[in-house]
Enzyme design. Sequence first.
Site, PDB file in Angstrom:
ATOM      1  N   SER A  84       0.823  -1.202   0.000  1.00  0.00           N
ATOM      2  CA  SER A  84       0.000   0.000   0.000  1.00  0.00           C
ATOM      3  C   SER A  84       0.864   1.262   0.000  1.00  0.00           C
ATOM      4  CB  SER A  84      -0.967  -0.037   1.181  1.00  0.00           C
ATOM      5  OG  SER A  84      -1.967   0.949   1.057  1.00  0.00           O
ATOM      6  N   ASP A 100      -9.718  -5.065  -4.202  1.00  0.00           N
ATOM      7  CA  ASP A 100      -9.058  -4.118  -3.308  1.00  0.00           C
ATOM      8  C   ASP A 100     -10.036  -2.980  -3.044  1.00  0.00           C
ATOM      9  OD1 ASP A 100      -7.471  -2.106  -2.129  1.00  0.00           O
ATOM     10  OD2 ASP A 100      -5.684  -2.768  -3.205  1.00  0.00           O
ATOM     11  N   HIS A 141      -7.025  -6.138  -0.027  1.00  0.00           N
ATOM     12  CA  HIS A 141      -5.899  -5.198  -0.036  1.00  0.00           C
ATOM     13  C   HIS A 141      -4.677  -5.720   0.726  1.00  0.00           C
ATOM     14  CE1 HIS A 141      -3.917  -1.337  -0.310  1.00  0.00           C
ATOM     15  NE2 HIS A 141      -3.807  -1.261   1.014  1.00  0.00           N
TER      16      HIS A 141
END
Length: 284
Positions: free
Chosen positions: A113, A212, A241
């Site tokens: 991320s 996601d 995610h």
Amino acid sequence: MTPPVEDQHLPSPAGTPRPPAEDDPRTPFHFPADGPAGALVLHGFTGVPFSVRPWGLALHEAGADVVGPALPGHGTRWEDLADVRWEQWRDHAAEHVQRLRSRHDVVVVCGLSMGGALALHLAATLPVDGVVALNPALSLVSRTARFAPALHRAVPSVPGVGDDISLPGVTEHAYPRTPVAGVAELGRFMTRTRRMLPAVTAPVLLLRSRHDHVVSDASHHHVLRRAGGDVELVRLAESFHVATLDREADVVAARSVRFLEALTAGHSPITGRPLRPASPEVRR
């Protein structure tokens, strides 16, 4: 996959939070090794090192010296993240890259991320041999996030964005609230990093979850279209995610290890061609 644990070291609501114990999910990790490769593994926005610890262990088992720091503003209280600038995340991670470079011939930066975006950012300016970016945060699903710079004084926080994981009962131990000022800073960081992608000439392994709910598809499209070097895209069909703790954590680990081993052997993990080692000088 490391099983979920109960967080028994929550910070006090008042005063200075207690330092994390060794078994605390917030604790940074270092798995030392004397081989030719070093790896920096970076967690995401509002997250903690626990979320990427299994990833780091897999790289260590493949022979790498692995470091997983807690980025500034993380692992304490969500309020602390509101006062952090994106340059602090960059500078903290850059110090670890430089330490790994001083000890190893090959340095790879991996990130989830925001950590994935940070890995790309570092590769644009520092001597990095390869990047593994897992759902890198270069664009968010939330359409209201763009208004964070104007809203953060009136709306200090919103519900947390953590635990986007398909497996039931698994937690990444992210903050329960997200400071809107921190979202504004993340936005500035993402804008800056998107502009720097052409300077990323090291090979990039791009891992992308099909489901996601945090980072939008525009993120990996930015990397595919603008990165200055070779990029391989691997899709994760069953994970959300936080794929390091989800159904395809083994795929994340195996592909990352294969990538690292190819670099250590001196050839591109994407094209198979021989590689020139990264210059020890910082690129500006």
